[in-house]
Design an enzyme around this catalytic site. Sequence first.
Site, short mmCIF file in Angstrom:
data_model
loop_
_atom_site.label_atom_id
_atom_site.label_comp_id
_atom_site.label_asym_id
_atom_site.label_seq_id
_atom_site.Cartn_x
_atom_site.Cartn_y
_atom_site.Cartn_z
CG ASN A 160 20.23 15.52 1.36
OD1 ASN A 160 19.10 15.07 1.28
ND2 ASN A 160 20.47 16.82 1.20
CB THR B 291 19.04 14.48 -2.05
OG1 THR B 291 18.42 15.01 -3.23
CG2 THR B 291 20.34 13.81 -2.41
CB CYS B 292 15.81 16.23 1.89
SG CYS B 292 15.75 14.78 2.90
CG ASP B 293 17.12 19.92 -3.79
OD1 ASP B 293 16.23 20.16 -4.65
OD2 ASP B 293 18.03 20.72 -3.52
#
Length: 377
Positions: free
Chosen positions: A367, A324-326
């Site tokens: 996401n 994920t973009c975290d």
Amino acid sequence: MVTQRITDFLATRRPEGPCLVVDLDVVEENFRAFRRALPDSAIFYAVKANPAPEILKLLASLGSNFDCASVAEIEMALDAGVTPARISYGNTIKKERDVARAHDLGVSLFAVDCVEEVEKIARSAPGARVFCRVLTNGEGAEWPLSRKFGCVPAMAVDVLVTANRLGLKATGVSFHVGSQQTDTNAWDSAIADAKFVFDALAEKGIVLTLVNMGGGFPTRYLKDVPASSAYGQAIFQSLTKHFGNRLPETIIEPGRGMVGDAGVIKTEVVLVSKKSATDENRWVFLDIGKFGGLAETMDEAIRYPIVTPRDGDAMEPCVLAGPTCDSADVMYEKTPYPLPVSLTVGDELLIEGTGAYTTTYASVAFNGFEPLKAYVI
Ligand SMILES: *Cc1c(COP(=O)(O)O)cnc(C)c1O
């Protein structure tokens, strides 16, 4: 544990995307091992560890009882075919309308850890049996449960006296020594606390009968853990040490120890890269991470064993991260994870010991990723 049944399932079904596969034969073996380890204790499976209906049905048929954390879990246990007499509402933090709903469904055993919660139960589940949870220090646990639950033993005395005064049945004491508890002696001081509460209540003419010894029984991750028989022996010794020959009724509530090693997550390598030409550690990104079911890698608390198709090749430490973009979605960085140097995009990995606390920790569409799929075989 990658059992033959799990290997065969993955080979023939070839499920797309990350997924958990749970082998019910292992759950059954675990249940029988707990029963042998503590033959006089009732087993209340902690539903939150993995509430898959197939698991609940199997355990119900084997004679298990169920420790539930919410009305939804109570309904799942009822759907699995048990009577409400085999269910306890073990969460100490309950909305009063949920207490009323549980009472309507026939549940009559509730956990409390303060007078305020006793008052809710007295109003909304009149006549119910209650046990009071005492604090433990969580030492020796890899996933401690901190100070959020329980009260000191002296307060437990007041809580149970109040329960009786308000028309409830003060039944006993509970505790949880912390999850993934690797010290077989961790139950001893909590059992001593329970005995203190029993004695203090007896002086006031109230006879307690139940000690709920909670969960905490471990699953094997990277390190060996003692067998359930070793826990059974240590716990039985502590019970006789503190209660002599007048042993109370006892309950255990295994969650992780019942289902952890029954599950394997299949995942795929999405990317292998470095941050600079001189970066010591490669970064390995999988199609599952903290938000896809591996939340217990938080603070790198739980280190799962990982099987790769290239085991046997030279190894080097890697940072392991999710897709994920975290930036929180990094699983092992403080202590990098050794993986084969030859590991490459598209390789399928098997993450062992993932039968507990995975599917229910997976986010919904963060996401755009689907929650973790599960197959119970
Ligand atoms: C979570 C929980 C359990 C199960 O704990 P494990 O460490 O997974 O065995 C048992 N009892 C209560 C009250 C719990 O909250």
